[in-house]
Design a protein around this motif. Sequence first.
Motif, PDB file in Angstrom:
ATOM      1  N   ASP A   1       4.754  53.475  16.534  1.00 51.45           N
ATOM      2  CA  ASP A   1       4.959  54.269  15.250  1.00 51.45           C
ATOM      3  C   ASP A   1       4.842  53.878  14.088  1.00 51.45           C
ATOM      4  O   ASP A   1       4.064  54.171  13.144  1.00 51.45           O
TER       5      ASP A   1
ATOM      6  N   GLN B   1       1.968  54.817  11.293  1.00 47.10           N
ATOM      7  CA  GLN B   1       2.255  55.011   9.708  1.00 47.10           C
ATOM      8  C   GLN B   1       1.593  54.234   8.660  1.00 47.10           C
ATOM      9  O   GLN B   1       0.932  54.536   7.617  1.00 47.10           O
TER      10      GLN B   1
ATOM     11  N   PHE C   1       9.672  53.412   8.023  1.00 44.91           N
ATOM     12  CA  PHE C   1       8.723  53.770   9.007  1.00 44.91           C
ATOM     13  C   PHE C   1       9.435  54.905  10.130  1.00 44.91           C
ATOM     14  O   PHE C   1       9.078  55.214  11.164  1.00 44.91           O
ATOM     15  N   GLU C   2      10.518  55.720   9.466  1.00 49.31           N
ATOM     16  CA  GLU C   2      11.074  56.705  10.290  1.00 49.31           C
ATOM     17  C   GLU C   2      11.570  58.012   9.140  1.00 49.31           C
ATOM     18  O   GLU C   2      12.605  57.741   8.424  1.00 49.31           O
ATOM     19  N   ASP C   3      10.785  58.911   9.167  1.00 44.60           N
ATOM     20  CA  ASP C   3      10.970  60.092   8.404  1.00 44.60           C
ATOM     21  C   ASP C   3      11.630  61.373   9.013  1.00 44.60           C
ATOM     22  O   ASP C   3      10.805  61.969   9.746  1.00 44.60           O
TER      23      ASP C   3
END
Length: 735
Positions: free
Chosen positions: A607, A611, A177-179
């Motif tokens: 966030d 996604q 969930f975080e790129d």
Amino acid sequence: QPARAVDLVEEESGAPGEEQRRWEEARLGAASLKFGARDAASQEPKYQLVLEEEETIEFVRATQLQGDEEPSAPPTPTPAQQKESIQAVRRSLPVFPFREELLAAIANHQVLIIEGETGSGKTTQIPQYLFEEGYTKKGMKIACTQPRRVAAMSVAARVAREMGVKLGNEVGYSIRFEDCTSERTVLRYMTDGMLLREFLSEPDLASYSVVMVDEAHERSLHTDILFGLIKDVARFRPELKVLVASATLDTARFSTFFDDAPVFRIPGRRFPVDIFYTKAPEADYLEACVVSVLQIHVTQPPGDILVFLTGQEEIEAACEMLQDRCRRLGSKIRELLVLPIYANLPSDMQARIFQPTPPGARKVVVATNIAETSLTIEGIIYVLDPGFCKQKSYNPRTGMESLTVTPCSKASANQRAGRAGRVAAGKCFRLYTAWAYQHELEETTVPEIQRTSLGNVVLLLKSLGIHDLMHFDFLDPPPYETLLLALEQLYALGALNHLGELTTSGRKMAELPVDPMLSKMILASEKYSCSEEILTVAAMLSVNNSIFYRPKDKVVHADNARVNFFLPGGDHLVLLNVYTQWAESGYSSQWCYENFVQFRSMRRARDVREQLEGLLERVEVGLSSCQGDYIRVRKAITAGYFYHTARLTRSGYRTVKQQQTVFIHPNSSLFEEQPRWLLYHELVLTTKEFMRQVLEIESSWLLEVAPHYYKAKELEDPHAKKMPKKIGKTREELG
Ligand code: CDP
Ligand code: MG
């Protein structure tokens, strides 16, 4: 006062509620029973720290970890050292003198096991050496995996700073969930789970020139699976370099697994550490921690303190208690900076633990296992080790997974102690007896693959076309029953057919980076036309237990605010309600403050939601809303979680299939309602098996969503006939 509002929201002081504390305390009591055995009183001289009139804890010095260096170095880096250029710091790391030798070994061998003391520079330096050596030419990438998200983020940030680039450009990280990567990112720090997912889009990892599986000794589930996959890829990609980096534990196993790959040892640099045990077992280790930290602070020479606790709630409670006592002691003691570190801590807060301690003050870092080997904090001289960690365990007979606080292993305890001897001779205070260490701690931690459910991983392997899981190349195989149960569950969820082959729906489920049950719930939202709501529920479930904020001085207000979000039906709908109202406020932080909701958690949920929404098209789910018809939302949730159901019997809740006794968590909105049928998101074993996030359901829904799994007969209610009709009715029927 608006200024304070911002303050509070930004600080995320997240005081655990009274209720939570109660459970916590009860649990701590239970946990410490394990250390309750008598102490074969040590003959060593007594070592006692005294803190004014406050209670004290008696420690006895018992053993010493041997160091390789004489204890002489100054305890904290001098200001001059701190000002030294980044390059000089890089050159001072133990790995640096071996740079050329290491690069040569990598050039000469396809697979290399690298063993080195924590803090020697494996994670931050080796990928940089490879970069400097040209391994990223022609757009090739270097992956470095970490079992922990925090480590991936913080290490990437550090390396970006060392290379003088912006995080996300040449150096980046990628966690679920975080790129934080871009086209230009050639050094990719990522969680092991993310590299696993890379196999889905690039089964031969063709764009990578080097894969470094870091923290291999942790033996996380995903790391273990990576071993098997990478070993296979390496066979048909001879130019791929594989590095397996580990603290000084068990490297021979890795070498054997990789066809006797050579082991490169980076000699350690370690000072001796004196180890102290308590004379008697401590009943409440959290309280004992707080007292001990203060004892160290007032009686010991300068040097920072590292405390190992088991999780966010505990860490926040300890930090709060410490700050509280410091405030009360006021100017009687020198300044003590209290800093937490755990997986969900926002990154700007994480960065604070690495900042040098101001002169005259002392820093105490209260950490999870993450500080055992994944992160190195400079200046630590004292380690305080209560001897516990949070561990997953899994019972393949019942399919129940639980997270429990358990005594850590001897290997863990020694890693922890070692953290005190990095910059000078240090001290490690163990909040248990020498007897307990000898007789009650296991030698090593059981690899995660042997104590977790495998649904996720099995689905992924099936998607990679690996059909015969029984013969997959495992470093340590999982229990046969666990594999079997995973296959059964995936079959029940419709991800596999009766031949064990991946179905269309299974392929879609694998596309979503969440647990199979959660994926199934999202897929089911198409049928019940409520994907908008289900996405929100999924996102809120993923941020997990940190939605509500409960400051000590406003407990009543906070509780009222929480109750105001309650909706009939249960916790999933409460989560949905919170999110919906927050969205209506324009995602406002002020709204969060007024409603005692954690802004950071909400931002994260947003966030995650975005996604997941972005992936809907890939899994052919359209956006739709239930327009207030929550039955549809509840049915979609049931379609994913029909495995996690319980019914109320005369003797409390029992899981439907396995007949296990379970309890509604006291924080649940249904705690007092006690509905007849319910599903739960997860079980947490503390003092009892608690169901967290529960939803009221009707037994008929189970037949609707999982007719292959439930038979009408087993859903019959033995007491229904004896009940007056009205009571038997659900609340919807009653209006
Ligand atoms: O991987 P290994 O344990 O061998 O060492 P490392 O993580 O590469 O750490 C090397 C040095 O970088 C240590 O001195 C750490 O204190 C420092 N470091 C840091 O200052 N900030 C980070 N986020 C990570 C490492
Ligand atoms: Mg490392």
